[in-house]
Design a protein around this motif. Structure first.
Motif, short mmCIF file in Angstrom:
data_model
loop_
_atom_site.label_atom_id
_atom_site.label_comp_id
_atom_site.label_asym_id
_atom_site.label_seq_id
_atom_site.Cartn_x
_atom_site.Cartn_y
_atom_site.Cartn_z
N HIS A 258 3.26 -7.41 26.02
CA HIS A 258 4.24 -8.29 26.62
C HIS A 258 3.75 -8.81 27.97
O HIS A 258 2.73 -8.34 28.50
CB HIS A 258 5.56 -7.55 26.80
CG HIS A 258 6.32 -7.40 25.51
ND1 HIS A 258 7.58 -6.86 25.42
CD2 HIS A 258 5.98 -7.75 24.23
CE1 HIS A 258 7.98 -6.86 24.16
NE2 HIS A 258 7.03 -7.39 23.43
N ASP A 259 4.47 -9.78 28.51
CA ASP A 259 4.11 -10.33 29.82
C ASP A 259 4.07 -9.22 30.87
O ASP A 259 4.87 -8.26 30.81
CB ASP A 259 5.14 -11.37 30.25
CG ASP A 259 4.97 -12.69 29.51
OD1 ASP A 259 3.81 -13.09 29.29
OD2 ASP A 259 5.99 -13.32 29.15
N GLY B 88 0.87 -11.02 21.16
CA GLY B 88 1.82 -11.03 22.26
C GLY B 88 1.38 -11.84 23.46
O GLY B 88 0.19 -12.12 23.66
N MET C 259 12.58 -4.00 22.63
CA MET C 259 11.65 -3.71 21.55
C MET C 259 12.25 -2.70 20.57
O MET C 259 12.12 -2.84 19.35
CB MET C 259 10.35 -3.15 22.14
CG MET C 259 9.16 -3.23 21.21
SD MET C 259 8.72 -4.94 20.90
CE MET C 259 7.32 -4.72 19.80
N ASP D 173 12.64 -3.93 28.92
CA ASP D 173 11.65 -4.44 27.97
C ASP D 173 11.55 -3.51 26.76
O ASP D 173 11.53 -3.96 25.61
CB ASP D 173 10.29 -4.57 28.65
CG ASP D 173 9.30 -5.36 27.83
OD1 ASP D 173 9.30 -6.59 27.92
OD2 ASP D 173 8.52 -4.73 27.08
#
Length: 307
Positions: free
Chosen positions: A256-257, A110, A278, A274
């Motif tokens: 993730h970011d 990721g 997912m 987010d």
């Protein structure tokens, strides 16, 4: 809220004690099986009992609310997958040594890897924001190995005070420190952040006193405290998910970011969005049994649950 044994009546203590004996008996019986068969067997058990305890009804209700256009075949598959995932996670929790040994070298992927490694190198506090998805403890185990640093974990005490001892002990055997939800646990968690520590927090539960944000397009009361702490202590917030692989035993840890620092509500909505993205990729791995969209009416119950 869970209470101490001394606050329970004799009848309540008796019920919890018997339930504890039964649950520990099931866990010990499962431990007669090899690890891989043990995990699969508990998944099958929960899958079988799911209709009897109302799990499928709750899953269908939540899916009807949030994803009304899902084909019936997909809804039926999710109703099978979610209890299986929950059962596997339960048995993994109570197999901490075998589970940890298997997940220490789990694949980590990721776009958030660089931010995680960079924060470790800089000694900056990190908040791994996760959910009841796959099995979040797999991420904790794998990232402790990667970073070489302990990852603190916030947990909620169980209502059964007898079984809670076993539950918490298993938590401790996947890593330290552990922070019990409450004032003391929060103080310990904040102290860890101040020292540049790493903590893991699940953020997908209905939170009394939280803000009414959205999740799957519907109002969902969500705590903004995590974002407030990140802003106060300049912590990196990284959404983190342990995605169960097709073999049902291994995980891919996806980072993730980081959540951009702005204001608590915006940051928390970012986290909800987010997670939703997912979950849409792996519908059977999120705990659709939760009352995530519970209507808060000041009594802590849904209207349909009222007499």
């Amino acid at each position: 809220m869970p209470v101490e044994k001394s606050e329970l009546s004799r009848i309540e203590r008796g019920k919890y004690y018997v339930a504890n004996l039964f649950l520990q008996g099931v866990i010990k019986a499962m431990h007669l099986l090899p690890y891989d068969r043990r995990i699969g067997a508990m998944g099958a058990v929960v899958r079988v009992v799911a209709p009897l305890v109302g799990f499928r009804r709750r899953i269908r209700k939540n899916l009807k609310l949030t994803c009304p256009d899902l084909p019936e075949a997909e809804v039926a598959q999710i109703c099978r997958d979610v209890p299986d995932t929950a059962g596997r996670a339960i048995m993994e929790h109570f197999s901490p040594e075998d589970f940890s040994a298997r997940q220490r070298n789990a694949e980590v992927t990721g776009p958030g890897i660089a931010a995680f490694d960079g924060a470790i190198a800089a000694g900056r506090p990190i908040m791994m924001i996760t959910a009841h998805f796959g099995h979040y403890l797999a991420a904790r185990v794998a990232l402790q190995t990667r970073s070489g640093k302990p990852i603190g974990c916030l947990y909620r005490r169980m209502a059964n005070p007898y079984f809670n001892d076993v539950y918490v002990d298993a938590f401790h055997r996947t890593g330290e420190p552990m922070f019990e939800q409450g004032r003391r646990g929060m103080m310990e968690m904040v102290r860890s952040l101040k020292k540049g520590g790493i903590i893991a927090i699940v953020s997908d539960l209905h939170a009394h006193g939280g803000e009414e944000l959205t999740f799957f397009g519907k109002p969902a009361v969500t705590s903004v405290l995590n974002a407030e702490l990140a802003l106060k202590y300049n912590a990196v917030m990284i959404p983190c998910y342990a995605v169960r692989k097709p073999n049902g035993l291994d995980f891919e840890i996806v980072l993730h970011d980081p959540v951009p620092h702005s204001d608590p509500k915006t940051m928390t909505q970012f986290i909800n969005d987010d997670l939703e993205a997912m979950v849409r990729q792996h519908m059977g791995q999120w705990f659709w049994i939760h009352r995530r969209w519970k209507a808060w009416n000041g009594l802590g119950v849904q209207p349909e649950d009222m007499p």
